[in-house]
Structure formats: C-alpha cells, structure tokens
Design a protein around this motif. Structure first.
Motif, PDB file in Angstrom:
ATOM      1  N   SER A 148      38.631  40.186  30.936  1.00 20.99           N
ATOM      2  CA  SER A 148      38.084  39.567  29.731  1.00 20.99           C
ATOM      3  C   SER A 148      37.537  38.169  29.988  1.00 20.99           C
ATOM      4  O   SER A 148      36.886  37.592  29.119  1.00 20.99           O
ATOM      5  N   GLN A 149      37.786  37.622  31.181  1.00 22.48           N
ATOM      6  CA  GLN A 149      37.327  36.268  31.465  1.00 22.48           C
ATOM      7  C   GLN A 149      35.804  36.227  31.583  1.00 22.48           C
ATOM      8  O   GLN A 149      35.170  37.172  32.054  1.00 22.48           O
ATOM      9  N   ALA A 150      35.236  35.117  31.157  1.00 21.27           N
ATOM     10  CA  ALA A 150      33.779  34.940  31.235  1.00 21.27           C
ATOM     11  C   ALA A 150      33.363  34.611  32.663  1.00 21.27           C
ATOM     12  O   ALA A 150      34.187  34.292  33.520  1.00 21.27           O
ATOM     13  N   ASP A 151      32.059  34.697  32.916  1.00 23.41           N
ATOM     14  CA  ASP A 151      31.475  34.325  34.214  1.00 23.41           C
ATOM     15  C   ASP A 151      32.030  35.143  35.368  1.00 23.41           C
ATOM     16  O   ASP A 151      32.202  34.636  36.478  1.00 23.41           O
ATOM     17  N   LEU A 152      32.316  36.433  35.114  1.00 17.40           N
ATOM     18  CA  LEU A 152      32.772  37.326  36.172  1.00 17.40           C
ATOM     19  C   LEU A 152      31.784  38.478  36.344  1.00 17.40           C
ATOM     20  O   LEU A 152      31.269  39.019  35.368  1.00 17.40           O
ATOM     21  N   ILE A 153      31.548  38.832  37.584  1.00 18.93           N
ATOM     22  CA  ILE A 153      30.825  40.064  37.888  1.00 18.93           C
ATOM     23  C   ILE A 153      31.872  41.161  37.977  1.00 18.93           C
ATOM     24  O   ILE A 153      32.877  41.010  38.661  1.00 18.93           O
ATOM     25  N   ARG A 154      31.670  42.254  37.277  1.00 16.58           N
ATOM     26  CA  ARG A 154      32.678  43.324  37.241  1.00 16.58           C
ATOM     27  C   ARG A 154      32.022  44.670  37.483  1.00 16.58           C
ATOM     28  O   ARG A 154      30.873  44.904  37.105  1.00 16.58           O
ATOM     29  N   LYS A 155      32.760  45.543  38.132  1.00 15.62           N
ATOM     30  CA  LYS A 155      32.262  46.887  38.407  1.00 15.62           C
ATOM     31  C   LYS A 155      33.404  47.877  38.219  1.00 15.62           C
ATOM     32  O   LYS A 155      34.484  47.698  38.774  1.00 15.62           O
ATOM     33  N   ARG A 156      33.145  48.929  37.449  1.00 12.17           N
ATOM     34  CA  ARG A 156      34.159  49.961  37.271  1.00 12.17           C
ATOM     35  C   ARG A 156      34.205  50.843  38.507  1.00 12.17           C
ATOM     36  O   ARG A 156      33.177  51.365  38.950  1.00 12.17           O
ATOM     37  N   LEU A 157      35.382  51.001  39.064  1.00 11.07           N
ATOM     38  CA  LEU A 157      35.544  51.740  40.312  1.00 11.07           C
ATOM     39  C   LEU A 157      35.913  53.200  40.085  1.00 11.07           C
ATOM     40  O   LEU A 157      35.369  54.095  40.712  1.00 11.07           O
ATOM     41  N   MET A 158      36.890  53.445  39.217  1.00 10.00           N
ATOM     42  CA  MET A 158      37.362  54.799  38.983  1.00 10.00           C
ATOM     43  C   MET A 158      38.292  54.784  37.779  1.00 10.00           C
ATOM     44  O   MET A 158      38.509  53.734  37.154  1.00 10.00           O
ATOM     45  N   SER A 159      38.822  55.937  37.436  1.00  4.70           N
ATOM     46  CA  SER A 159      39.803  56.055  36.361  1.00  4.70           C
ATOM     47  C   SER A 159      41.091  56.654  36.917  1.00  4.70           C
ATOM     48  O   SER A 159      41.057  57.437  37.865  1.00  4.70           O
ATOM     49  N   VAL A 160      42.202  56.281  36.309  1.00  5.82           N
ATOM     50  CA  VAL A 160      43.518  56.733  36.751  1.00  5.82           C
ATOM     51  C   VAL A 160      44.271  57.268  35.541  1.00  5.82           C
ATOM     52  O   VAL A 160      44.078  56.802  34.413  1.00  5.82           O
ATOM     53  N   VAL A 263      39.781  51.355  36.289  1.00  7.03           N
ATOM     54  CA  VAL A 263      40.039  50.429  37.404  1.00  7.03           C
ATOM     55  C   VAL A 263      38.767  49.639  37.664  1.00  7.03           C
ATOM     56  O   VAL A 263      37.705  50.222  37.920  1.00  7.03           O
ATOM     57  N   PHE A 264      38.867  48.309  37.589  1.00 10.04           N
ATOM     58  CA  PHE A 264      37.714  47.429  37.740  1.00 10.04           C
ATOM     59  C   PHE A 264      37.880  46.501  38.940  1.00 10.04           C
ATOM     60  O   PHE A 264      38.981  46.042  39.234  1.00 10.04           O
ATOM     61  N   LEU A 265      36.777  46.232  39.612  1.00  6.12           N
ATOM     62  CA  LEU A 265      36.709  45.174  40.623  1.00  6.12           C
ATOM     63  C   LEU A 265      35.929  44.024  40.005  1.00  6.12           C
ATOM     64  O   LEU A 265      34.891  44.237  39.368  1.00  6.12           O
ATOM     65  N   ALA A 266      36.429  42.795  40.169  1.00  2.92           N
ATOM     66  CA  ALA A 266      35.778  41.629  39.564  1.00  2.92           C
ATOM     67  C   ALA A 266      35.851  40.438  40.504  1.00  2.92           C
ATOM     68  O   ALA A 266      36.787  40.304  41.290  1.00  2.92           O
ATOM     69  N   TYR A 267      34.834  39.570  40.401  1.00  6.92           N
ATOM     70  CA  TYR A 267      34.823  38.327  41.167  1.00  6.92           C
ATOM     71  C   TYR A 267      33.940  37.317  40.441  1.00  6.92           C
ATOM     72  O   TYR A 267      33.090  37.686  39.609  1.00  6.92           O
ATOM     73  N   PRO A 268      34.110  36.011  40.724  1.00  7.44           N
ATOM     74  CA  PRO A 268      33.355  34.986  40.005  1.00  7.44           C
ATOM     75  C   PRO A 268      31.856  35.068  40.278  1.00  7.44           C
ATOM     76  O   PRO A 268      31.421  35.394  41.389  1.00  7.44           O
ATOM     77  N   GLU A 269      31.089  34.735  39.262  1.00  9.51           N
ATOM     78  CA  GLU A 269      29.626  34.711  39.379  1.00  9.51           C
ATOM     79  C   GLU A 269      29.192  33.810  40.526  1.00  9.51           C
ATOM     80  O   GLU A 269      28.229  34.114  41.248  1.00  9.51           O
ATOM     81  N   GLU A 270      29.902  32.715  40.748  1.00  6.33           N
ATOM     82  CA  GLU A 270      29.501  31.757  41.781  1.00  6.33           C
ATOM     83  C   GLU A 270      29.661  32.319  43.198  1.00  6.33           C
ATOM     84  O   GLU A 270      29.127  31.757  44.156  1.00  6.33           O
TER      85      GLU A 270
END
Length: 302
Positions: A148-160, A263-270
């Motif tokens: 939910s944090q702002a300024d993150l790049i996120r990608k859905r990887l899979m479901s569990v 399941v999400f992978l996320a990292y900062p925009e910077e």
C-alpha cells in the motif's frame, strides 16, 4: 554542522557504547568521547545519559538520532543508484519476505542466482512485519498482499492458497478424513490465528477449529508447521507452493482451502534502474515460470 561529529554520534547512539563505537570507527574511546562532547557543546544540549552499563539517549539525542538515521538511509539510496550505473551486478541486496515463503520457497532457489552473479551479497530479512521500502529498510520485498506504500513499483508474481496436507505414513496410521467433520479425530498443525500471518490462513484455521478438533499444535511460522507434518504429527495448514518441492505430501480434503492470496514483488521507484533489483526480479520471475510449468506437467502425469 560537522558531518564527522554526526557520523560518530550515530555510531555511539546505535551501539550505546563509546568503546564499541570506537572499534567500529577505528578510533580510540577518548577520541570518540571528545567528538561527542564537542557536538553537545555546539548544540548546547546533552545527548546521552551516562550510566555504568552504557549510554542512553536523551530526548534531544533521540531527535538527532532520528535525523542521522534518515540521512544515512538517503546516503545508502544514493550510493546504490551510483553503483547501479555500472553494468555488473554486485554489492548488497536486502530482500524482505515472510518467514514461510523465504525459508520454504525462496532460499532453496538462491543457489541459481549466486551461480549467475557470484559477487552479489544478499541480506535475506524474514519477518511478518512489512518493512518500509521508501525509507530503505529493505531494497526489494516479496509480500502476500499488494503493498500500500506510495512510490513503489509492484508486480504480481502468483497466487497461493492455504490447504491441508499430511504424509502418507500419517494417513496410513490414522486414516484419511473424508469430510471436514472428520478432522475431529486428527491433530491439526497450524499457525495460531492470532499470530502474524496472511489473513486468509487465519480465516481458514478459525473455520477449521469450529469442528471441535481435540488436538492442536500451533507454530509461529509455516516452516515449523511443515516440520510437524513431515514428522507425522498430524494434518497441517500449509501454502500450496510447497507441492512441487515436497511431492510426497498428500492433499487432504481437496475442496477445503483458503481464499486466494496474491504474491507481489515490490521495490522503490528510485531503484528502477538498479541492476541488482533487475537481476533479482528476473530471477524470481523465471523461477516462478519454471515452478508453474512443472506443476502443470505434474498434474498432467497424475
């Protein structure tokens, strides 16, 4: 304000000791003490309460420590971006994920990543607490819900899904339940519903416990639940991503499962241009593609 004095102050505040801070900074205790005293004089404030067992920050010291901590995180971010302008993948990558996913799925696969990038240094931080990526508590996260944090790049990887599993040996000795009511005669191994975990898992456990189950073993992470199942202690509530790596587990009551857990992978925009982040992201995506392919082949062969 003198950066050297701030750097020394931060080290002392972090370890609570002049001696230990001096060891880290390769300075004598007296040199560290002089710098702290000089900083206090320039600020006209007392930064530490001095006790026989160590140093404790005053209220003014806490304010300054918060500021130096934020400054160091920003410097770490800048350093990471400068290093990532290089073509080679090297240096530290701080990865955070849940204890269960980290120990049972991610860690066993990291050998492939190290084979490709031997100079990479991975700091794997396994905990249920959601670390603050924009504040650089970690570089990249794999989480069981959308961040939910702002300024993150996120990608859905899979479901569990959380499901019920047991070993063939346990079922041979205790019988295979045919309906959810039959769990009354079995030991349930699960996380305590009140412990930190994905909400879907807690909801499923609460539902199962309404069946007057007499014997229950609760563990505070899925690695412990798995160990209990593998040692024939009962029927466990486990994530279905284990089925490929532990093919001997038997799915019990196939119609009983939790709601979908993304399941999400996320990292900062910077860190968008980070070579280390890109290498890790691509590795995880390739492993998930292989995982899904093998699961399909396994299903077709049954």
């Amino acid at each position: 304000m003198d950066w050297d004095k701030l750097r020394i102050f931060h080290a002392v505040a972090d370890v609570g000791s002049l001696t230990h801070a001096g060891d880290q900074l390769h300075l004598s205790q007296s040199a560290v003490s002089r710098q702290i005293r000089s900083l206090e004089e320039s600020l006209n404030a007392t930064l530490f309460h001095r006790h026989a067992r160590g140093l404790i920050l005053t209220e003014q010291g806490e304010l300054l420590f918060d500021a130096t901590r934020a400054m160091l995180k920003r410097l770490d971010a800048a350093t990471a971006r400068i290093r990532d302008s290089e073509e080679e993948v090297f240096g530290e990558l701080r990865v955070t994920t849940t204890t269960g996913f980290g120990t049972l799925w991610l860690a066993p696969r990291l050998a492939k990543l190290y084979e490709k990038y031997p100079d990479l240094k991975i700091d794997l931080m396994l905990e249920e607490r959601v670390l603050d990526l924009p504040m650089r508590e970690a570089d990249v996260a794999i989480r069981m819900k959308e961040p939910s944090q702002a300024d993150l790049i996120r990608k859905r990887l899979m479901s569990v899904h959380m499901c019920l599993y047991a070993t063939p040996g346990y079922l041979e000795s205790h019988g295979t339940p045919e309906a959810i009511e039959d769990l009354h005669g079995h030991r349930l191994i699960c996380q305590n519903p009140s412990s930190a975990q994905v909400g879907a898992g807690a909801m499923l456990v609460n539902e199962l416990m309404t069946n007057d189950i007499q014997s229950i073993l609760t563990v505070n992470n899925y690695f412990g639940v798995l160990q209990g199942v593998l040692h024939n202690l009962g029927i466990g509530v486990l994530p279905d991503y284990l089925t490929r790596d532990f093919p001997n587990l038997v799915r019990v009551l196939p119609d009983v499962q939790s709601v979908e857990v993304p399941v999400f992978l996320a990292y900062p925009e910077e860190l968008r241009q980070s070579k280390r982040i890109s290498a890790f992201r691509d590795f995880v995506q390739e492993e998930i593609f292989t995982y899904r392919k093998l699961l399909k082949e396994q299903a077709l062969s049954v």
